[in-house]
Enzyme design. Structure first.
Site, mmCIF file in Angstrom:
data_model
loop_
_atom_site.group_PDB
_atom_site.id
_atom_site.type_symbol
_atom_site.label_atom_id
_atom_site.label_comp_id
_atom_site.label_asym_id
_atom_site.label_seq_id
_atom_site.Cartn_x
_atom_site.Cartn_y
_atom_site.Cartn_z
ATOM 1 N N ARG A 100 -7.476 1.999 -14.611
ATOM 2 C CA ARG A 100 -7.576 2.895 -13.451
ATOM 3 C C ARG A 100 -8.289 4.222 -13.730
ATOM 4 O O ARG A 100 -9.132 4.637 -12.937
ATOM 5 C CB ARG A 100 -6.194 3.136 -12.841
ATOM 6 C CG ARG A 100 -5.553 1.836 -12.300
ATOM 7 C CD ARG A 100 -4.272 2.097 -11.518
ATOM 8 N NE ARG A 100 -4.535 2.672 -10.222
ATOM 9 C CZ ARG A 100 -4.401 3.945 -9.915
ATOM 10 N NH1 ARG A 100 -3.956 4.795 -10.814
ATOM 11 N NH2 ARG A 100 -4.697 4.381 -8.719
ATOM 12 N N GLY A 107 3.219 -3.790 -3.913
ATOM 13 C CA GLY A 107 3.180 -4.099 -5.331
ATOM 14 C C GLY A 107 3.348 -2.811 -6.130
ATOM 15 O O GLY A 107 4.326 -2.620 -6.856
ATOM 16 N N ARG A 108 2.403 -1.911 -5.919
ATOM 17 C CA ARG A 108 2.349 -0.673 -6.700
ATOM 18 C C ARG A 108 3.680 0.072 -6.758
ATOM 19 O O ARG A 108 4.150 0.442 -7.826
ATOM 20 C CB ARG A 108 1.287 0.248 -6.098
ATOM 21 C CG ARG A 108 1.026 1.521 -6.884
ATOM 22 C CD ARG A 108 0.124 2.470 -6.095
ATOM 23 N NE ARG A 108 -1.008 1.787 -5.513
ATOM 24 C CZ ARG A 108 -2.180 1.599 -6.121
ATOM 25 N NH1 ARG A 108 -2.376 2.109 -7.318
ATOM 26 N NH2 ARG A 108 -3.147 0.947 -5.523
ATOM 27 N N GLY A 144 0.771 -1.237 0.000
ATOM 28 C CA GLY A 144 0.000 0.000 0.000
ATOM 29 C C GLY A 144 0.799 1.281 0.000
ATOM 30 O O GLY A 144 0.214 2.363 0.040
ATOM 31 N N TYR A 197 -11.530 4.312 -11.535
ATOM 32 C CA TYR A 197 -11.450 5.118 -10.308
ATOM 33 C C TYR A 197 -11.392 6.618 -10.588
ATOM 34 O O TYR A 197 -11.219 7.403 -9.662
ATOM 35 C CB TYR A 197 -10.177 4.802 -9.514
ATOM 36 C CG TYR A 197 -9.860 3.360 -9.253
ATOM 37 C CD1 TYR A 197 -10.718 2.556 -8.515
ATOM 38 C CD2 TYR A 197 -8.662 2.809 -9.714
ATOM 39 C CE1 TYR A 197 -10.385 1.239 -8.245
ATOM 40 C CE2 TYR A 197 -8.334 1.493 -9.444
ATOM 41 C CZ TYR A 197 -9.202 0.711 -8.715
ATOM 42 O OH TYR A 197 -8.861 -0.582 -8.452
ATOM 43 N N CYS A 236 -17.129 0.828 -25.923
ATOM 44 C CA CYS A 236 -18.473 1.404 -25.928
ATOM 45 C C CYS A 236 -18.900 1.630 -24.485
ATOM 46 O O CYS A 236 -19.849 1.014 -23.976
ATOM 47 C CB CYS A 236 -19.439 0.467 -26.638
ATOM 48 S SG CYS A 236 -18.858 0.044 -28.279
ATOM 49 N N GLU A 237 -18.138 2.446 -23.831
ATOM 50 C CA GLU A 237 -18.320 2.770 -22.403
ATOM 51 C C GLU A 237 -17.882 4.212 -22.277
ATOM 52 O O GLU A 237 -16.729 4.538 -22.587
ATOM 53 C CB GLU A 237 -17.359 1.930 -21.558
ATOM 54 C CG GLU A 237 -17.855 0.591 -21.127
ATOM 55 C CD GLU A 237 -18.956 0.660 -20.112
ATOM 56 O OE1 GLU A 237 -19.013 1.644 -19.345
ATOM 57 O OE2 GLU A 237 -19.791 -0.260 -20.102
HETATM 58 C C1 LIG Z 1 -3.209 -5.529 -3.304
HETATM 59 C C2 LIG Z 1 -2.516 -6.078 -2.132
HETATM 60 C C3 LIG Z 1 -1.177 -5.758 -1.891
HETATM 61 C C4 LIG Z 1 -0.407 -4.803 -2.740
HETATM 62 O O1 LIG Z 1 -0.906 -3.522 -2.672
HETATM 63 P P1 LIG Z 1 -0.145 -2.333 -3.413
HETATM 64 O O2 LIG Z 1 -1.069 -1.188 -3.273
HETATM 65 O O3 LIG Z 1 0.048 -2.771 -4.821
HETATM 66 O O4 LIG Z 1 1.145 -2.148 -2.687
HETATM 67 C C5 LIG Z 1 -0.549 -6.354 -0.828
HETATM 68 N N1 LIG Z 1 -1.207 -7.213 -0.016
HETATM 69 C C6 LIG Z 1 -2.479 -7.548 -0.210
HETATM 70 C C7 LIG Z 1 -3.126 -8.509 0.700
HETATM 71 C C8 LIG Z 1 -3.183 -6.989 -1.268
HETATM 72 O O5 LIG Z 1 -4.461 -7.307 -1.464
#
Ligand SMILES: *Cc1c(COP(=O)(O)O)cnc(C)c1O
Length: 433
Positions: A312, A276-277, A232, A316, A343-344
């Site tokens: 995204r 991840g992000r 996150g 969002y 078509c959105e």
């Molecule tokens: C999506 C997710 C992540 C990764 O989140 P990022 O925002 O990409 O860092 C890590 N752990 C869990 C359980 C997730 O669902």
């Protein structure tokens, strides 16, 4: 990478690549991914730290491999994500299996690979036992609900609205059940931030988890091996945003760790995250070409990518910076909606965006598409998923996933008794039509 000047490639380089691979495609920067991964590891150099890359952010094994080489473990949440880990030779506690509403088969595979099982609910204990057996290491995902403290009154999402995790009471009960079943190795996990740029949020999370670990281990006499703060960490999508301060985050977490855990028989506790992000997001771009312009009630630029390549903005309303290649220094004196062909009506990469005058054929780089970009692709409206390319550290571009063809789109119509078998065969591999 939220400014035109952040591009890691030149227009000439992209022209060369486009001669071989038609737009749209995603392009990633190996050097950027590696340096960033090292920076995160260095920031937490004081701890026994590991980031488990959240595979869902960019599930291309060629990219995942780079992160594994940089010392990342993997955070998997489905069977195919586990198979990616397996293909890369990742197993044991290098895999964190954090799923919810989990099918039996997926637990089975995760246990087979020796992954750390992170349970999302107390009812998953008998389910896991029945279908996969109880593994050596068990982790629970905590949902603090309303107990979550907020930063200066700013609520960071609402944990009590999230479907994930166990309540505080369930957590104590869950560890007790597992202890009584003979489990000896434990971890504690939470994931309550998403795209969070304020480093203080992660210190608060760490502090909360350290308190809990102390309390649970004292009450139940169990030994924790790790605390997982979740992923996150956000990335600056908008030009005025700045990255999360990793050094301050780390220093604050260290302070909490030393104050709460040191000298209490807890110094060994490992610190995990599962970002991840921030690991790949800034290092990937969606490259697309302007194929139409339209002047009605607004000025539209139609590109050859759509929401199916990057969901995204449409889903969002997320901001993704756009650079018109070769026009970086021209005045941004045109107001455009940059749209895809679904078509959105929400298939728009940008609304009322000030950009230089765009001509048909211009190439647009859409920034920060390296996470939750290609990964969120879909086939709605018969859209085909785009190719992925990697610019390697030696400067060469390598294809790391080919574009889908109509053949791929129809492939699942090839089943026993299908009236469309011949039709599928007729659409050969190379057809993009
Ligand atoms: C999506 C997710 C992540 C990764 O989140 P990022 O925002 O990409 O860092 C890590 N752990 C869990 C359980 C997730 O669902």
């Amino acid at each position: 990478m939220n400014k035109d000047s952040d591009l890691f490639f030149t227009k000439k380089q992209i022209d060369g690549i486009m001669a071989r691979y038609p737009t749209p495609f995603h392009i990633y920067d190996e050097d950027g991914i590696r340096k960033n991964a090292r920076k995160l590891n260095a920031a937490f150099g004081w701890a026994d730290f590991r980031n488990h890359f959240a595979v869902k952010a960019c599930p291309n094994p060629n990219i995942v491999r780079i992160l594994v080489e940089e010392g990342n473990g993997l955070d998997c949440s489905s069977l195919p994500e586990l198979l990616i880990a397996e293909a890369l030779g990742v197993s044991g506690d290098k895999i964190m299996f954090t799923s919810n509403d989990t099918p039996a088969l997926e637990f089975k595979k995760a246990v087979e690979l020796g992954a750390i099982i992170n349970l999302d609910d107390i009812t998953h204990i008998p389910f896991l036992e029945e279908h996969a057996g109880i593994p050596d290491v068990i982790c629970f995902r905590y949902n603090p609900g309303k107990l979550r403290k907020t930063l200066d009154g700013n609520v960071i999402g609402k944990p009590e609205d999230a479907k994930y995790g166990l309540t505080r009471e369930q957590l104590f009960e869950g560890y007790k059940i597992m202890r009584d079943k003979g489990v000896k190795r434990f971890g504690l996990h939470t994931m309550i931030a998403s795209n969070e740029l304020d480093y203080r949020a992660f210190i608060e999370t760490a502090s909360m988890l350290f308190d809990l670990v102390l309390e649970i281990s004292k009450k139940l006499k169990i030994r924790f091996e790790f605390v997982n703060l979740g992923g996150g960490i956000g990335i600056p999508y908008r030009p005025e945003q700045t990255p999360a301060d990793l050094d301050k985050m780390s220093a604050g977490i260290r302070h909490e760790f030393e104050e709460k855990l040191n000298g209490k028989g807890m110094d060994h506790i490992k610190l995990f995250m599962e970002n991840g992000r921030m690991m790949t997001g800034p290092f990937g771009y969606l490259i697309t070409r302007a194929i139409h312009e339209k002047h009605t009630f607004k000025e539209y630029i139609g590109v050859d990518a759509s929401m199916a390549n990057l969901m995204r903005p449409g889903m969002y309303g997320a901001y993704h910076h756009i650079t018109v290649l070769g026009k970086e220094n021209l005045p941004k004196d045109h107001k455009y909606d940059v749209v895809g062909s679904l078509c959105e009506n929400n298939d728009k990469f940008a609304i009322d965006r000030m950009l230089p005058k765009i001509d048909i054929g211009d190439v647009l780089a859409i920034h920060n598409a390296g996470a939750h970009g290609h990964a969120m692709g879909f086939n709605y409206n018969g859209k085909l998923r785009s190719a992925e390319l990697l610019i390697k550290q030696n400067g060469e571009a390598e294809l790391i996933r080919r574009a889908e063809t109509a053949h791929d789109y129809f492939a699942t119509l090839n089943y026993p008794g299908s009236p469309f078998k011949d039709f599928v065969k007729g659409n050969d591999q190379n057809s993009r039509l």
